[in-house]
Design a protein around this motif. Structure first.
Motif, PDB file in Angstrom:
ATOM      1  N   UNK A 121       0.626  -1.296  -0.162  1.00 20.77           N
ATOM      2  CA  UNK A 121      -0.512  -0.094   0.177  1.00 20.77           C
ATOM      3  C   UNK A 121       1.478   1.005   0.221  1.00 20.77           C
ATOM      4  N   UNK A 122       0.330   2.361   0.606  1.00 21.10           N
ATOM      5  CA  UNK A 122       1.122   3.089   0.431  1.00 21.10           C
ATOM      6  C   UNK A 122       0.933   3.908   2.094  1.00 21.10           C
ATOM      7  N   UNK A 123       1.176   3.431   2.776  1.00 21.12           N
ATOM      8  CA  UNK A 123       1.988   3.684   4.348  1.00 21.12           C
ATOM      9  C   UNK A 123       2.524   4.043   4.592  1.00 21.12           C
ATOM     10  N   UNK A 124       3.524   5.479   5.472  1.00 26.00           N
ATOM     11  CA  UNK A 124       4.282   5.848   5.194  1.00 26.00           C
ATOM     12  C   UNK A 124       5.633   4.605   5.451  1.00 26.00           C
ATOM     13  N   UNK A 125       5.952   3.480   6.031  1.00 26.63           N
ATOM     14  CA  UNK A 125       6.372   2.861   6.139  1.00 26.63           C
ATOM     15  C   UNK A 125       6.783   1.433   4.321  1.00 26.63           C
ATOM     16  N   UNK A 126       5.313   1.958   4.144  1.00 22.58           N
ATOM     17  CA  UNK A 126       5.404   0.885   3.108  1.00 22.58           C
ATOM     18  C   UNK A 126       6.394   1.977   1.552  1.00 22.58           C
ATOM     19  N   UNK A 127       6.548   2.969   2.053  1.00 20.68           N
ATOM     20  CA  UNK A 127       6.695   3.823   0.066  1.00 20.68           C
ATOM     21  C   UNK A 127       8.006   5.079   1.146  1.00 20.68           C
ATOM     22  N   UNK A 128       8.302   5.076   2.054  1.00 24.25           N
ATOM     23  CA  UNK A 128       9.312   6.182   1.830  1.00 24.25           C
ATOM     24  C   UNK A 128      10.291   4.924   1.787  1.00 24.25           C
ATOM     25  N   UNK A 129      11.737   4.729   1.065  1.00 24.88           N
ATOM     26  CA  UNK A 129      12.983   4.342   0.992  1.00 24.88           C
ATOM     27  C   UNK A 129      14.232   5.050   0.613  1.00 24.88           C
ATOM     28  N   UNK A 130      15.061   3.548   0.858  1.00 22.24           N
ATOM     29  CA  UNK A 130      16.832   4.078   1.081  1.00 22.24           C
ATOM     30  C   UNK A 130      16.769   4.414  -0.595  1.00 22.24           C
ATOM     31  N   UNK A 131      17.669   5.569  -0.920  1.00 20.58           N
ATOM     32  CA  UNK A 131      17.831   5.388  -2.508  1.00 20.58           C
ATOM     33  C   UNK A 131      19.823   6.219  -2.157  1.00 20.58           C
ATOM     34  N   UNK A 132      20.158   5.587  -2.391  1.00 20.51           N
ATOM     35  CA  UNK A 132      21.735   5.979  -2.688  1.00 20.51           C
ATOM     36  C   UNK A 132      22.764   5.417  -4.403  1.00 20.51           C
ATOM     37  N   UNK A 133      23.058   6.489  -4.981  1.00 16.67           N
ATOM     38  CA  UNK A 133      23.668   6.379  -6.262  1.00 16.67           C
ATOM     39  C   UNK A 133      24.671   7.061  -6.614  1.00 16.67           C
ATOM     40  N   UNK A 134      25.338   5.979  -7.372  1.00 22.41           N
ATOM     41  CA  UNK A 134      27.124   6.089  -7.217  1.00 22.41           C
ATOM     42  C   UNK A 134      27.406   6.448  -8.705  1.00 22.41           C
TER      43      UNK A 134
END
Length: 557
Positions: A490-503
């Motif tokens: 779904x779209x709960x905060x813990x569902x949709x807030x993700x880690x993102x690292x770009x090298x």
């Protein structure tokens, strides 16, 4: 090849001349020397995309801060960390990965869940497309031939072919045509675009279902040269159980993907056969963290508090995944590819709730409420819940019944769309957590339908989009399961807030942190930008106006 000619040349360059891709590359090299793909002075020749399913932004911040993920920390130190990255509205594996590789939300990609519904499709057995329409589409572990007739999932490769009972049909230009997963996705993928626009390009991917993820090939059916056929729900002969039973067993499955990636970095195919060549775009999915997060808190799974303090299983899972990342990066360095390979680490989805005190397992009250009011069959005789043999996805499910998919979200395809107003009223009259309520009475809960859902996810009248999406209170899971304490979809905060690292090798702003809100759909056009390919060649990017990640936008060129 359709390339982007927006290079900025540095004035007063020292020596033979240095070409800089502003905001991304500071690669000193002799000017006007073309690389193997026909790009001039291009630093990035390969892009590696890694999805650690379940990886929240808070997990990244915590493990880097506590020195417990040194390999990810090194990438972050040399790259850019996005602290406010989110999925585009739904967070199941299909829409989550589609965001990363198509640049689109479910509105353009058409993927809402790996088990969903399409009103325009015919049953697999209806090869003339003359019967009723409306099929419960199931593209999961049963999509492989091992799942035929409810068979045991005994082979790691799913049996080596599609299960014909899992493939519905569509009437296309008057011809009844099978709809494989690659036909089901509505937009092209980065794999297709790169193959079509980068000379000599090769693509590869490894995921959790051997045949359900065929959609990564895109509508052409040929986007991924090397789609590793690994099935996480297959029976491991060493334990006589699936790889999902405990996170340490899942590590064994994820090791298969590490091995495939190392083979590919060595120029072999995913099985180790030599001579394939290093892929231009490649990557894979890892499940260990997701399994550890779902495990019961009483058994050491999940998190200890609302601050994302990991429990023992999550701690160990993050350590394992960081080690896996280290092995992959080490191989890149050993093969002399680290300086020409961009690496993106993120996730298809998070997991909810991380705060165990918010967990509410209400059972599937949503489906029960719909059945009780005759919006679906009162006895549960709809879709794949009712087959002749009792085996799921054996092709004998009922047609034109509507469908409900629930986890920590509810997706509702009505049997009778004229009942929309009545159904919505029933749902709104039963928002509380008291039976028969659906536990959607909090400020972060909502019910999407009508123009709102059409605007955000597409018009349900076209057949694919649910008529109603119910987002319950954060922490609610529509289950009575005694084996898991977290879910996604779904779209709960813990569902949709993700880690993102770009090298990106040679990037100007190493160690930069970007707090601007971004969507994971922005990863796909960024991948193309890095390879000097026009992002608008992705249909979803052009349709939805998806931008590259900050620092990779058009104005920086």
């Amino acid at each position: 090849m359709k390339t982007i000619r927006r290079w900025m040349r540095v004035r007063n360059a020292v020596g033979a001349g240095v070409v800089v891709l502003a905001g991304l590359h500071a690669a000193g090299a002799a000017a006007s020397e073309a690389n193997e793909h026909g790009h001039e002075n291009e630093a990035v020749k390969h892009v590696l995309l890694i999805s650690f399913d379940g990886l929240h932004e808070q997990d990244v911040a915590r493990c880097i801060g506590s020195n417990s993920c040194p390999n990810l920390a090194l990438l972050a130190k040399a790259g850019t960390t996005y602290t406010n990255a989110h999925t585009p509205g739904l967070s199941d594996s299909f829409p989550g990965l589609a965001a990363l590789v198509t640049g689109g939300s479910p509105k353009s990609a058409g993927l809402f869940y790996d088990v969903s519904y399409d009103r325009t499709l015919y049953a697999p057995s209806d090869t003339s497309c003359t019967g009723k329409q409306g099929w419960n589409v199931v593209f999961d572990e049963t999509t492989g031939i091992d799942g035929e007739n409810g068979g045991a999932l005994k082979n790691l490769n799913g049996g080596g072919a599609f299960n014909p009972q899992a493939i519905p049909n569509a009437l296309i230009n008057g011809v009844c045509t099978p709809v494989y997963p690659h036909n089901y996705v509505k937009t092209n993928t980065i794999f297709e675009v790169v193959k079509q626009n980068v000379k000599g390009a090769r693509t590869a991917w490894a995921d959790k279902h051997a045949w359900g993820y065929d959609w990564l090939n895109g509508p052409s059916g040929t986007g991924v040269d090397d789609l590793s056929r690994t099935e996480i729900n297959s029976i491991d002969p060493a334990t006589n159980s699936a790889y999902t039973d405990v996170y340490t067993h899942t590590e064994k499955f994820d090791d298969l993907h590490v091995r495939s990636l190392i083979y590919e970095i060595e120029g072999k195919d995913s099985t180790g056969k030599p001579g394939a060549g290093v892929p231009t775009v490649f990557g894979g999915n890892f499940q260990t963290l997701s399994i550890a997060q779902k495990a019961l808190v009483t058994k050491g799974g999940g998190y200890l508090d609302a601050s994302f303090t990991p429990g023992p299983q999550v701690t160990a899972a993050i350590t394992y995944l960081d080690g896996a990342l280290g092995r992959i990066v080490s191989e890149l360095k050993q093969q002399g590819l680290y300086s020409s390979t961009a690496i993106i680490v993120t996730a298809k989805h998070g997991q909810s709730p991380t705060d165990h005190s918010k967990l509410v397992k209400v059972g599937d009250t949503l489906t029960a409420l719909l059945e009780a009011n005759n919006y679906l069959d009162p006895n549960g005789n709809f879709g794949q819940a009712n087959t002749t043999t009792g085996n799921l996805n054996d092709g004998t499910g009922l047609v034109n019944t509507g469908f409900v998919q629930t986890d920590d979200v509810g997706l509702i395809w009505l049997r009778d769309q004229s009942q929309l107003s009545a159904v919505v009223k029933t749902l709104k009259d039963n928002l509380s957590c008291n039976a028969p309520g659906i536990c959607a009475d909090g400020p972060q809960a909502y019910i999407l339908y009508g123009p709102q859902i059409a605007d955000r996810f597409g018009d349900p009248a076209r057949g694919r989009t649910p008529d109603i999406i119910v987002q319950p209170n954060p922490g609610v899971i529509y289950t009575s399961s005694k084996s898991k304490d977290e879910e996604h979809g779904g779209n709960a905060p813990d569902d949709n807030h993700l880690g993102l690292v770009v090298y990106v090798p040679g990037a100007h702003h190493a160690g930069k942190t970007v707090d601007e809100r971004v969507l994971t759909t922005q990863v796909a056009p960024t991948v193309l930008r890095l390879l000097d390919v026009d992002p608008d060649l992705l249909h979803s990017v052009a349709t939805e106006g998806t931008r590259t990640l900050p620092g990779f936008n058009r104005e920086h060129f």
